[in-house]
Write a protein that holds these residues in place. Structure first.
Motif, PDB file in Angstrom:
ATOM      1  N   GLN A 123       0.884  -1.785   0.203  1.00 42.19           N
ATOM      2  CA  GLN A 123      -0.059  -0.108  -0.641  1.00 42.19           C
ATOM      3  C   GLN A 123       1.069   1.123  -0.063  1.00 42.19           C
ATOM      4  O   GLN A 123       0.545   2.345  -0.876  1.00 42.19           O
ATOM      5  N   LEU A 124       2.245   1.332   0.957  1.00 38.67           N
ATOM      6  CA  LEU A 124       2.936   2.214   0.829  1.00 38.67           C
ATOM      7  C   LEU A 124       3.526   2.632  -1.160  1.00 38.67           C
ATOM      8  O   LEU A 124       3.252   3.646  -1.380  1.00 38.67           O
ATOM      9  N   ARG A 125       3.644   1.472  -1.306  1.00 41.24           N
ATOM     10  CA  ARG A 125       3.994   2.058  -2.623  1.00 41.24           C
ATOM     11  C   ARG A 125       3.730   1.709  -3.620  1.00 41.24           C
ATOM     12  O   ARG A 125       4.027   3.060  -4.392  1.00 41.24           O
ATOM     13  N   ALA A 126       2.335   1.768  -3.690  1.00 44.74           N
ATOM     14  CA  ALA A 126       1.014   2.043  -4.458  1.00 44.74           C
ATOM     15  C   ALA A 126       0.533   3.656  -4.280  1.00 44.74           C
ATOM     16  O   ALA A 126       0.253   4.461  -4.932  1.00 44.74           O
ATOM     17  N   MET A 127       1.442   4.184  -3.391  1.00 47.26           N
ATOM     18  CA  MET A 127       1.241   5.320  -2.683  1.00 47.26           C
ATOM     19  C   MET A 127       3.223   6.387  -2.744  1.00 47.26           C
ATOM     20  O   MET A 127       2.715   7.721  -3.013  1.00 47.26           O
TER      21      MET A 127
END
Length: 105
Positions: free
Chosen positions: A25-29
């Motif tokens: 989820q962090l990578r997607a952000m």
């Protein structure tokens, strides 16, 4: 990646509080954990094997993702960051290589 020492809170699947995110989820952000320790974990029950565990990180402590090869992505012709490596065979981005001004030279 930092693994938890067993003192972090454990939440059930889809019940994590706001402000926490998994690595994906962090990578997607456009973020990365940035060396921070694991803040919590999520457990999802499985039928045959043990539970699936996802580690959660604090979003407010996350850092931006580093951009690798930034110099190789910038076109010397137009000066734009193209988001991909400029081909050495062309020396410029394909858009600049196809422009009439470049072909005349």
């Amino acid at each position: 990646m930092n693994r938890p020492a067993g003192t972090q809170p454990v939440y059930r699947w889809r019940l994590a509080p706001e402000g926490l995110a998994t690595y994906r989820q962090l990578r997607a952000m456009g973020l990365r954990p940035g060396g921070q320790p694991v803040a919590a974990q999520i457990e999802r029950p499985r039928r045959r094997r043990g539970p699936l565990i996802a580690y959660l990180y604090r979003i407010d402590l996350a850092k931006p993702v580093r951009r690798a090869n930034a110099a190789q992505r910038r076109c010397p012709g137009c000066g734009l960051d193209r988001g991909y490596r400029i081909p050495r065979s062309l020396g410029v981005c394909p858009q600049c290589a196809d422009s009439p001004a470049t072909q005349a030279a």
